[in-house]
Design a protein around this motif. Sequence first.
Motif, PDB file in Angstrom:
ATOM      1  N   ASP A 123       1.471   3.402  -4.880  1.00  0.00           N
ATOM      2  CA  ASP A 123       2.521   4.118  -4.164  1.00  0.00           C
ATOM      3  C   ASP A 123       2.010   4.579  -2.800  1.00  0.00           C
ATOM      4  O   ASP A 123       0.832   4.412  -2.457  1.00  0.00           O
ATOM      5  CB  ASP A 123       3.076   5.262  -4.996  1.00  0.00           C
ATOM      6  N   GLU A 124       2.894   5.182  -1.992  1.00  0.00           N
ATOM      7  CA  GLU A 124       2.547   5.521  -0.623  1.00  0.00           C
ATOM      8  C   GLU A 124       1.421   6.551  -0.551  1.00  0.00           C
ATOM      9  O   GLU A 124       0.553   6.477   0.323  1.00  0.00           O
ATOM     10  CB  GLU A 124       3.787   6.048   0.109  1.00  0.00           C
ATOM     11  N   LEU A 130      -6.269   5.444   0.604  1.00  0.00           N
ATOM     12  CA  LEU A 130      -7.106   4.276   0.868  1.00  0.00           C
ATOM     13  C   LEU A 130      -7.489   4.208   2.337  1.00  0.00           C
ATOM     14  O   LEU A 130      -8.650   3.986   2.686  1.00  0.00           O
ATOM     15  CB  LEU A 130      -6.377   2.990   0.463  1.00  0.00           C
ATOM     16  N   VAL A 131      -6.525   4.393   3.213  1.00  0.00           N
ATOM     17  CA  VAL A 131      -6.784   4.325   4.651  1.00  0.00           C
ATOM     18  C   VAL A 131      -7.764   5.414   5.079  1.00  0.00           C
ATOM     19  O   VAL A 131      -8.633   5.187   5.931  1.00  0.00           O
ATOM     20  CB  VAL A 131      -5.465   4.449   5.435  1.00  0.00           C
ATOM     21  N   ASP A 148      -1.082  -3.534  -1.542  1.00  0.00           N
ATOM     22  CA  ASP A 148      -2.182  -2.824  -2.199  1.00  0.00           C
ATOM     23  C   ASP A 148      -1.904  -2.692  -3.692  1.00  0.00           C
ATOM     24  O   ASP A 148      -0.911  -2.081  -4.095  1.00  0.00           O
ATOM     25  CB  ASP A 148      -2.352  -1.426  -1.601  1.00  0.00           C
ATOM     26  N   TYR A 149      -2.797  -3.258  -4.501  1.00  0.00           N
ATOM     27  CA  TYR A 149      -2.644  -3.197  -5.949  1.00  0.00           C
ATOM     28  C   TYR A 149      -3.800  -2.480  -6.646  1.00  0.00           C
ATOM     29  O   TYR A 149      -3.726  -2.265  -7.846  1.00  0.00           O
ATOM     30  CB  TYR A 149      -2.547  -4.609  -6.533  1.00  0.00           C
ATOM     31  N   MET A 348      -3.860   8.152  -9.675  1.00  0.00           N
ATOM     32  CA  MET A 348      -4.325   7.058  -8.818  1.00  0.00           C
ATOM     33  C   MET A 348      -4.620   7.567  -7.407  1.00  0.00           C
ATOM     34  O   MET A 348      -5.649   7.203  -6.808  1.00  0.00           O
ATOM     35  CB  MET A 348      -3.282   5.946  -8.777  1.00  0.00           C
ATOM     36  N   ALA A 349      -3.751   8.410  -6.865  1.00  0.00           N
ATOM     37  CA  ALA A 349      -3.994   8.963  -5.527  1.00  0.00           C
ATOM     38  C   ALA A 349      -5.252   9.828  -5.523  1.00  0.00           C
ATOM     39  O   ALA A 349      -6.050   9.788  -4.572  1.00  0.00           O
ATOM     40  CB  ALA A 349      -2.783   9.780  -5.068  1.00  0.00           C
TER      41      ALA A 349
END
Length: 443
Positions: A123-124, A130-131, A148-149, A348-349
Amino acid sequence: ARRPVRGERTMSGGRMRQFRNLGAAVTVATLFAVGCAAGEENATGEAIVVFGPYRDAEADRLVESFEEYAENAGVVIRYTGSNDFVTDLHRRIGSADAPDIALIPQPGLVAQLVDDGSIFQLDEATARQLVENYEPDVLAVAEFDGVDYAVPFRRTMKSVVWFRRDVFETEGWVLPTSLDELEALSATIATSERGIAPWCFAMSAGDATGWAATDWVEDLVVRRQGPEFYDAWTAGTVEFADPAIEEAFVEFRDLVLQPGRVAGGIVDVVSTRVERAWEPLLKSDPGCAMYRQADFAIGWMPNGTDAGPEESLDWFVLPGVAGDAPPLVIGGDEIVQFDNRPEVNGLMAFLASSRAGTPWARSGGFLSAKSSISEDEYPDVEKGFITALATSPVQVFDASDQMRPDIGSGLLWTEITKWVGGSISYGRFAETIDAAQRQEALT
């Protein structure tokens, strides 16, 4: 590919741990809920189920990486580590015990899950993390067709040779600067009066038996043939029957597997658990002089084991050909999600943030894929690995981990184990793998 556990660990708000014997079971479940007891799981909603290859101390370190999110979100996270990860993951997908999140050591398996539509794109909020926390070249491994997975979590440096500095100094052995010097050193050690084998090596790992042998061959292929040839071999355009690939297997056999070269002989190589291969190296009367295994091997050794230039245990990069800086074979684990519930997206985030992984980095035996975790967070031995990774001019990703899992994480491991054990010839081995790859290319 990796590591075994026996027992179930439960962590609740009171931090009480209980263990029970699982007998012949090969998995461990690690549960924790901060702020509520494990038995009150339904009060906080559905538990987040995480599945991966980490076991024993590594499972404990991973659980610590979840702890902050569990406390802040008020959720229960259940982690299960498997000895036969790829096989067990395929069995679990679509079943009642399917995971919400999995940590996967093979990019080839991630690609297959993307193709199958088994996992969700990030998700966003996770994509933003990640960035903020990763270098672009690291993120490229987790991106498929621009989407992105996966969250890169762990990075491993595989081209490591552990050795006893005190033994080398006593015997007057000099560290090699080329593969030819490494062969000469191995021959010297094998014939010394000390009675020490040149190498420690073992490969038993359940359904993953054989991965340690593929790592050895991959190091030799990229050193002798270069990264472009290595990449072509990884992609299947160079077959195992190619003379250059056979030469790498022969070099591995002559350097490590021939009589007198490996502690315990071939019987022990095939039967000893891969995470116990180091044991002869650290004995007071050592059984081997060198042990080629990735940086994470320090996590298999007893708590408090120190390594580095000031310690008896040290390491060097497996040398290349004369005059060349040696390339590095690297690996890494990626996190993917099979569910997109809000609490799963939140975890995940969090796992993509610098806060997840920092506690493990401080404990040792772990290199994060994140550039946002400061080098100061790591013990000294890991700082050496970080420097080597930062300065190496050539790095290639583990070949078998990039292949389609039924080949790289299945047939290849099975057949290389037969070859090491002497039950098949190299010609038979190469014919089996190449035929499977050709058939797969047609489907």
